[in-house]
Design a protein around this motif. Structure first.
Motif, PDB file in Angstrom:
ATOM      1  N   ASN A 153       0.823  -1.206   0.000  1.00  0.00           N
ATOM      2  CA  ASN A 153       0.000   0.000   0.000  1.00  0.00           C
ATOM      3  C   ASN A 153       0.863   1.265   0.000  1.00  0.00           C
ATOM      4  N   ILE A 154       1.693   1.372  -1.016  1.00  0.00           N
ATOM      5  CA  ILE A 154       2.661   2.470  -1.136  1.00  0.00           C
ATOM      6  C   ILE A 154       2.041   3.632  -1.910  1.00  0.00           C
ATOM      7  N   ARG A 155       2.347   4.838  -1.484  1.00  0.00           N
ATOM      8  CA  ARG A 155       1.960   6.057  -2.198  1.00  0.00           C
ATOM      9  C   ARG A 155       3.199   6.945  -2.277  1.00  0.00           C
ATOM     10  N   MET A 156       3.610   7.248  -3.512  1.00  0.00           N
ATOM     11  CA  MET A 156       4.776   8.110  -3.732  1.00  0.00           C
ATOM     12  C   MET A 156       4.352   9.298  -4.580  1.00  0.00           C
ATOM     13  N   THR A 157       4.890  10.468  -4.269  1.00  0.00           N
ATOM     14  CA  THR A 157       4.607  11.664  -5.041  1.00  0.00           C
ATOM     15  C   THR A 157       5.907  12.171  -5.641  1.00  0.00           C
ATOM     16  N   SER A 158       5.883  12.447  -6.943  1.00  0.00           N
ATOM     17  CA  SER A 158       7.032  13.025  -7.632  1.00  0.00           C
ATOM     18  C   SER A 158       6.775  14.525  -7.790  1.00  0.00           C
ATOM     19  N   PHE A 159       7.787  15.321  -7.509  1.00  0.00           N
ATOM     20  CA  PHE A 159       7.653  16.771  -7.585  1.00  0.00           C
ATOM     21  C   PHE A 159       8.410  17.325  -8.780  1.00  0.00           C
ATOM     22  N   ASP A 160       7.895  18.393  -9.359  1.00  0.00           N
ATOM     23  CA  ASP A 160       8.592  19.027 -10.480  1.00  0.00           C
ATOM     24  C   ASP A 160       9.692  19.940  -9.943  1.00  0.00           C
ATOM     25  N   GLN A 161      10.371  20.655 -10.838  1.00  0.00           N
ATOM     26  CA  GLN A 161      11.503  21.491 -10.439  1.00  0.00           C
ATOM     27  C   GLN A 161      11.076  22.671  -9.573  1.00  0.00           C
ATOM     28  N   ALA A 162       9.818  23.070  -9.681  1.00  0.00           N
ATOM     29  CA  ALA A 162       9.314  24.184  -8.876  1.00  0.00           C
ATOM     30  C   ALA A 162       8.825  23.719  -7.504  1.00  0.00           C
ATOM     31  N   GLY A 163       8.898  22.412  -7.240  1.00  0.00           N
ATOM     32  CA  GLY A 163       8.468  21.881  -5.958  1.00  0.00           C
ATOM     33  C   GLY A 163       6.994  21.548  -5.892  1.00  0.00           C
ATOM     34  N   GLN A 164       6.310  21.593  -7.026  1.00  0.00           N
ATOM     35  CA  GLN A 164       4.892  21.262  -7.076  1.00  0.00           C
ATOM     36  C   GLN A 164       4.722  19.779  -7.399  1.00  0.00           C
ATOM     37  N   PRO A 165       3.658  19.135  -6.888  1.00  0.00           N
ATOM     38  CA  PRO A 165       3.440  17.721  -7.221  1.00  0.00           C
ATOM     39  C   PRO A 165       3.302  17.537  -8.736  1.00  0.00           C
ATOM     40  N   HIS A 166       4.050  16.581  -9.271  1.00  0.00           N
ATOM     41  CA  HIS A 166       4.024  16.298 -10.712  1.00  0.00           C
ATOM     42  C   HIS A 166       3.080  15.132 -10.991  1.00  0.00           C
ATOM     43  N   TYR A 167       3.290  14.025 -10.284  1.00  0.00           N
ATOM     44  CA  TYR A 167       2.391  12.874 -10.385  1.00  0.00           C
ATOM     45  C   TYR A 167       2.453  12.084  -9.093  1.00  0.00           C
ATOM     46  N   GLU A 168       1.453  11.237  -8.923  1.00  0.00           N
ATOM     47  CA  GLU A 168       1.385  10.377  -7.749  1.00  0.00           C
ATOM     48  C   GLU A 168       1.324   8.929  -8.217  1.00  0.00           C
ATOM     49  N   LEU A 169       2.112   8.078  -7.594  1.00  0.00           N
ATOM     50  CA  LEU A 169       2.122   6.653  -7.897  1.00  0.00           C
ATOM     51  C   LEU A 169       1.659   5.916  -6.644  1.00  0.00           C
ATOM     52  N   THR A 170       0.642   5.075  -6.812  1.00  0.00           N
ATOM     53  CA  THR A 170       0.223   4.202  -5.722  1.00  0.00           C
ATOM     54  C   THR A 170       0.333   2.764  -6.216  1.00  0.00           C
ATOM     55  N   SER A 171       0.583   1.843  -5.291  1.00  0.00           N
ATOM     56  CA  SER A 171       0.714   0.433  -5.648  1.00  0.00           C
ATOM     57  C   SER A 171       0.376  -0.414  -4.434  1.00  0.00           C
ATOM     58  N   GLU A 172      -0.312  -1.533  -4.682  1.00  0.00           N
ATOM     59  CA  GLU A 172      -0.642  -2.445  -3.584  1.00  0.00           C
ATOM     60  C   GLU A 172       0.609  -3.098  -3.009  1.00  0.00           C
ATOM     61  N   ARG A 173       1.591  -3.348  -3.885  1.00  0.00           N
ATOM     62  CA  ARG A 173       2.838  -3.983  -3.436  1.00  0.00           C
ATOM     63  C   ARG A 173       3.965  -3.499  -4.322  1.00  0.00           C
ATOM     64  N   ILE A 174       5.116  -3.278  -3.705  1.00  0.00           N
ATOM     65  CA  ILE A 174       6.292  -2.823  -4.441  1.00  0.00           C
ATOM     66  C   ILE A 174       7.502  -3.607  -3.934  1.00  0.00           C
ATOM     67  N   VAL A 175       8.325  -4.102  -4.862  1.00  0.00           N
ATOM     68  CA  VAL A 175       9.519  -4.876  -4.523  1.00  0.00           C
ATOM     69  C   VAL A 175      10.674  -4.326  -5.346  1.00  0.00           C
ATOM     70  N   HIS A 176      11.750  -3.888  -4.679  1.00  0.00           N
ATOM     71  CA  HIS A 176      12.911  -3.337  -5.372  1.00  0.00           C
ATOM     72  C   HIS A 176      14.081  -4.308  -5.288  1.00  0.00           C
ATOM     73  N   TYR A 177      14.730  -4.528  -6.437  1.00  0.00           N
ATOM     74  CA  TYR A 177      15.902  -5.408  -6.521  1.00  0.00           C
ATOM     75  C   TYR A 177      17.129  -4.543  -6.783  1.00  0.00           C
ATOM     76  N   PRO A 178      18.071  -4.449  -5.830  1.00  0.00           N
ATOM     77  CA  PRO A 178      19.196  -3.521  -5.976  1.00  0.00           C
ATOM     78  C   PRO A 178      20.189  -3.897  -7.076  1.00  0.00           C
ATOM     79  N   LEU A 179      20.359  -5.186  -7.322  1.00  0.00           N
ATOM     80  CA  LEU A 179      21.348  -5.612  -8.300  1.00  0.00           C
ATOM     81  C   LEU A 179      21.017  -5.099  -9.692  1.00  0.00           C
TER      82      LEU A 179
END
Length: 190
Positions: A46-72
């Motif tokens: 249940n992740i919610r991430m917000t990406s901001f533009d260069q002016a510091g305003q919200p650009h887009y929002e990403l939500t996901s039920e599950r997120i898995v990151h692989y560093p390699l």
């Protein structure tokens, strides 16, 4: 045995032993062998991430039920991802069953029941698009698909073998065999 022949051999053995000893004592402890990990370093629900533009305003929002990151590989797997762009003209919503994001969400491969919806504006009717697979670049709002596409724009329906789109410039190109269904206008009916 001739002692003149044995002295150079002893000197070489001593030199080799001294070199080996020097290499061992000068090795940094930080140089421990690196173990390559193939398992995830981050798992979230249940992740919610917000990406901001260069002016510091919200650009887009990403939500996901599950997120898995692989560093390699720096790949992130997403289950039921949703992207939302909010502008003064309305919302753009993108969703799918799963996605694979590369290099910190630089581009996202959406897979399984991909749906894109854009709200109607004063001068433009609502738009819906469906496909099975689409690559999307969130920052530049560009998209590409080589899978069949169904596009509905107002009361017009278009079909193609793929698409190239740029949401910022408002250009959407159907790729391959394209068909368009348009209702007859009232002036053409007789």
């Amino acid at each position: 045995m001739n002692t003149d022949r044995i002295y150079p051999v002893i000197a070489l053995l001593l030199l080799a032993a001294l070199t080996f000893w020097l290499e061992r004592i000068t090795r940094s402890p930080d140089e421990a062998p690196r173990i390559e990990r193939t398992d995830p370093d981050f798992i979230g629900s249940n992740i919610r991430m917000t990406s901001f533009d260069q002016a510091g305003q919200p650009h887009y929002e990403l939500t996901s039920e599950r997120i898995v990151h692989y560093p390699l590989s720096d790949v992130t797997d997403l289950v039921e991802p949703r992207l939302l762009y909010e502008t003064v003209e309305g919302e753009l919503r993108i969703r799918s069953r799963e996605a694979e994001a590369a290099a910190g969400l630089e581009n996202v491969l959406l897979k399984g029941d991909v749906q894109v919806e854009r709200d109607a504006t004063v001068s433009d009717p609502a738009m819906q698009m469906e496909t099975d697979r689409m690559r999307y670049w969130p920052d530049s709002q560009r998209a590409f698909s080589d899978a069949p596409v169904v596009l509905k724009h107002g009361n017009i329906t278009a079909y193609g073998n793929g698409l190239r789109a740029d949401n910022i410039s408002g250009v959407l190109e159907l790729v391959g065999d394209a068909r368009v269904q348009m209702p007859r206008s009232s002036r053409n009916r007789q």
